[in-house]
Design a protein around this motif. Structure first.
Motif, PDB file in Angstrom:
ATOM      1  N   LYS A 163       0.778  -1.237   0.000  1.00  0.00           N
ATOM      2  CA  LYS A 163       0.000   0.000   0.000  1.00  0.00           C
ATOM      3  C   LYS A 163       0.808   1.284   0.000  1.00  0.00           C
ATOM      4  CE  LYS A 163      -3.948  -2.179   2.309  1.00  0.00           C
ATOM      5  NZ  LYS A 163      -4.880  -2.142   3.475  1.00  0.00           N
ATOM      6  N   ASP A 164       2.038   1.279   0.485  1.00  0.00           N
ATOM      7  CA  ASP A 164       2.823   2.506   0.574  1.00  0.00           C
ATOM      8  C   ASP A 164       3.357   2.847  -0.812  1.00  0.00           C
ATOM      9  OD1 ASP A 164       4.769   4.502   1.045  1.00  0.00           O
ATOM     10  OD2 ASP A 164       5.184   3.713   3.050  1.00  0.00           O
ATOM     11  N   PRO A 165       3.014   4.013  -1.351  1.00  0.00           N
ATOM     12  CA  PRO A 165       3.461   4.359  -2.713  1.00  0.00           C
ATOM     13  C   PRO A 165       4.970   4.450  -2.863  1.00  0.00           C
ATOM     14  CG  PRO A 165       2.448   6.251  -1.630  1.00  0.00           C
ATOM     15  CD  PRO A 165       2.159   5.062  -0.757  1.00  0.00           C
ATOM     16  N   VAL A 166       5.696   4.609  -1.772  1.00  0.00           N
ATOM     17  CA  VAL A 166       7.153   4.643  -1.841  1.00  0.00           C
ATOM     18  C   VAL A 166       7.717   3.261  -2.169  1.00  0.00           C
ATOM     19  CG1 VAL A 166       9.261   5.035  -0.480  1.00  0.00           C
ATOM     20  CG2 VAL A 166       7.338   6.623  -0.290  1.00  0.00           C
ATOM     21  N   LYS A 203       5.454   0.247  -2.940  1.00  0.00           N
ATOM     22  CA  LYS A 203       4.560  -0.633  -3.694  1.00  0.00           C
ATOM     23  C   LYS A 203       5.045  -0.954  -5.107  1.00  0.00           C
ATOM     24  CE  LYS A 203      -0.274  -1.067  -5.150  1.00  0.00           C
ATOM     25  NZ  LYS A 203      -1.613  -0.432  -5.116  1.00  0.00           N
ATOM     26  N   PRO A 204       5.618  -0.007  -5.853  1.00  0.00           N
ATOM     27  CA  PRO A 204       6.019  -0.326  -7.234  1.00  0.00           C
ATOM     28  C   PRO A 204       7.093  -1.406  -7.350  1.00  0.00           C
ATOM     29  CG  PRO A 204       5.928   2.050  -6.885  1.00  0.00           C
ATOM     30  CD  PRO A 204       5.827   1.418  -5.539  1.00  0.00           C
ATOM     31  N   SER A 242      14.149   4.746  -3.523  1.00  0.00           N
ATOM     32  CA  SER A 242      12.857   5.407  -3.372  1.00  0.00           C
ATOM     33  C   SER A 242      12.660   5.910  -1.943  1.00  0.00           C
ATOM     34  CB  SER A 242      11.727   4.444  -3.755  1.00  0.00           C
ATOM     35  OG  SER A 242      10.471   5.048  -3.602  1.00  0.00           O
ATOM     36  N   GLU A 295      12.366   9.893  -0.933  1.00  0.00           N
ATOM     37  CA  GLU A 295      11.207  10.431  -0.220  1.00  0.00           C
ATOM     38  C   GLU A 295      11.632  11.086   1.089  1.00  0.00           C
ATOM     39  OE1 GLU A 295       7.054  11.198   0.560  1.00  0.00           O
ATOM     40  OE2 GLU A 295       8.381  11.000  -1.186  1.00  0.00           O
TER      41      GLU A 295
END
Length: 440
Positions: free
Chosen positions: A85-88, A90-91, A169, A173
């Protein structure tokens, strides 16, 4: 006595690897406005265990019900929440599923106990023949005979992460949120802790500059014992990896494969999409580099940076490949290195205030399974910093020199492979090393 902590306090983090960057990110997310990270190398550091193309991420359910199981389950849940769930982060998570296997009665029995019974047995498919193993991947990938193998396949709920990209990432951030990173030598290289009246008040870098802090977090992985006496609680331990080149067509065929991990032979994951290289690891309890310490009866394992692996390690990787993918087993290595972590005697983390330095938090002892927690481990470290860490975690991760009064350097810590014994880097003086010649 340590000063009162506030979001304006000066927080100094020593180490810009997995746990250091995660701690910086979580501090910034909680509103801390004066956070500085020191590291001797630009991030991602070439010696960081987190600077890697891929690492295994597991999911599961620990059913024992004791405090240690509760800690393990909470840790796992928090990490998986971050990966999902964390966009930092998740990818960089790939839910490909995974295969765990053994090749001897002892390892297979331990595999069932450690990986299957402690998770959800109904989610695994048992694998007993070569055809069973081959059926988990596209035709042409697994061409070996899998002699003596027995394993279990879980099609989802686990997989791998692109470690380097996730680390970068996290770093980016943290920097975006205002964290100051001072990297490179000498300005980012920590030479020593700064002591005053028995407390740690910051650190001195190799250029002689003093970095003052209200709280200092020591998160330097296997290098941490070079700055602080851990009273024999940490054992820097290295694992070995190699890469082989793949064609563009092979990279496409091997994409989205489940992780394959034999707990006494080795493992591989899909090729790196950027360099088209397949990462291999031989499985073993770990290498140490023992050095006698002046004034101490106990030797200390000291990390040695190598973009090579012992010749015996390369041989084990190729033996593993001959059993799994013999068509690739003799390709030359394009890259190899030793990856250093730090064990504790029971493989539980060591995250606590130091008992004699009121302003120093140690965050160490990843014990070979620290990277998968990068999305969330920094939050637990900040909980410790703020003195609100859950009691079960505080007990598990406490300063515990009573567990390490005697030499435990030969304890394989329930790991298998390479004769099921700890290995010594100095043994390579007679067997030699690989010679690859490419750095990260």
């Amino acid at each position: 006595m340590a000063s009162e902590l506030s979001t304006q306090s000066k927080i100094l983090i020593l180490g810009g690897g997995t746990w250091g960057c995660s701690t910086a990110l979580h501090l910034a997310r909680r509103g801390y406005t004066n956070v500085t990270v020191l590291d001797a190398h630009p991030i991602p550091s070439p010696i960081s265990a987190g600077n890697d193309v891929n690492k295994i991420v597991e999911q599961g359910c620990f059913t024992d019900g004791d405090d240690e199981a509760a800690v393990a389950q909470t840790l796992l849940n928090a990490a998986n929440q971050g990966w999902e769930k964390d966009p930092v982060f998740k990818p960089y998570f790939h839910d490909t599923g995974y295969i765990v296997a053994g090749s001897s009665p002892e390892s297979i029995e331990r595999l069932v106990e450690r990986e299957i019974r402690h998770h959800d047995p109904e989610s695994f498919q048992k694998l007993t023949t070569a055809e069973d193993f081959r059926s988990t991947m596209p035709a042409g990938v697994l061409t070996g005979d899998f002699p003596g193998w027995e394993g279990y396949y879980k099609s989802s709920g686990a997989g791998w992460v692109h470690a380097r990209k996730a680390l970068v990432s996290c770093y980016n951030e943290g920097k975006r949120l205002g964290v100051t990173f001072i990297t490179g030598s000498p300005e980012g290289k920590v030479a020593k802790l700064l002591l005053k009246d028995g407390d740690v008040t910051g650190a001195v870098t190799a250029d002689g500059k003093e970095h003052l802090a209200d709280r200092t977090v020591l998160a330097m992985g296997a290098s941490a014992p070079q700055l602080l006496d851990f009273e024999n609680q940490l054992r820097p331990t290295a694992w070995t990896l190699g890469h082989i080149a793949m064609t563009e067509e092979e990279t496409k065929l091997y994409k989205d494969l489940p992780v394959l991990f034999n707990i006494e032979k080795g493992f591989f994951m899909e090729p790196d999409e950027d360099r088209h290289e397949l990462k291999l690891c031989d499985e073993h309890p770990g290498y140490c580099n023992w050095v006698e310490q002046p004034g101490s009866a106990l030797p200390q394992s000291v990390p040695v940076t190598k973009n090579e692996v012992p010749a015996s390690s390369e041989r084990r990787m190729r033996e593993f490949m001959h059993e799994v993918m013999p068509h690739l087993a003799e390709r030359p290595f394009t890259f190899a290195r030793m990856c250093w972590c730090a064990d504790t005697p029971n493989r539980a983390f060591l995250i606590t205030y130091h008992p004699r330095h009121a302003s120093l938090v140690v965050a160490a002892g990843d014990s070979g399974h620290g990277f998968m927690h990068i999305p969330s481990i920094g939050g637990f470290i900040v909980d410790c910093l703020e003195k609100k860490l859950d009691a079960k975690f505080a007990k598990s991760w406490r300063w515990r020199p009573e567990t390490a009064r005697e030499f435990w350097g030969n304890d394989k810590l329930d790991r298998f492979g390479a004769g099921n014994k700890m290995l010594d880097v100095k043994e390579t003086e007679t067997e030699g090393w690989t010679s690859i010649g490419r750095s990260l």
